[in-house]
Design a protein around this motif. Structure first.
Motif: not given
Length: 191
Positions: A99-117
């Motif tokens: 719910n913002n105005r963000l654009n572009g692509t989702i960084p691949e580095s977010y795959g490094d959030f190994v504990d993501l819930e």
């Protein structure tokens, strides 16, 4: 400091306090940009700035917060792209930027959030694939992946939204919830 009718900008010194572990300033009427000094404290575990009127980009300096576990920025007026440096916060458990105005692509580095819930990207203009995030076992993910022409490719999204959808994607976890579970119940792994 949740829902205290605070106004004005966030003073850089507040987020730069050396012993600050968590801060929640959500549900106020704060304006302006998130200070770049937010990346200075090395022991900051949680930041809640959601439901304000903050503008500008998500600072890349957040990537310096290697211990960051919860970040709530949803429901602001943030724009620009998501910083790939945020992927350096490998202890991230909850990320709310919906719910913002963000654009572009989702960084691949977010795959490094190994504990993501929990990951909420919905209600933005983000595009691309969440493939690396979908390789993480178990997170609850929401993004704009619904409709005949979805903006985001996501095989693991529990909640698929689109720009026209009014229900089902208008909920966000409060940083109070994320931080309470993290700090209050000790689910965070920072002993």
């Amino acid at each position: 400091m949740w829902d205290m009718n605070l106004t004005g900008t966030i003073p850089p010194a507040v987020l730069g306090l050396p012993n600050l572990v968590g801060v929640t300033l959500g549900g106020n009427r704060l304006t302006g940009r998130i200070p770049d000094t937010v990346g200075d404290p090395r022991n900051l575990k949680g930041i809640g700035l959601e439901e304000n009127e903050l503008t500008g980009q998500v600072p890349s300096s957040l990537g310096k917060l290697r211990a960051l576990e919860a970040l709530g920025l949803h429901s602001n007026l943030l724009s620009g792209t998501l910083p790939s440096e945020l992927g350096n916060c490998v202890k991230m458990r909850g990320l709310e930027v919906g719910n913002n105005r963000l654009n572009g692509t989702i960084p691949e580095s977010y795959g490094d959030f190994v504990d993501l819930e929990w990951l909420s990207l919905a209600k933005n203009d983000l595009a691309g694939s969440l493939g690396p995030v979908c390789d993480i076992p178990g997170p609850i993910v929401s993004s704009d992946c619904e409709g005949p022409d979805p903006e985001v490719e996501c095989d693991c999204c529990l909640f698929c939204c689109n720009d026209d959808q009014k229900s089902g994607c208008d909920f966000f976890l409060s940083s109070r919830f994320l931080l309470q579970d993290c700090f209050g119940k000790g689910y965070c792994d920072w002993q």
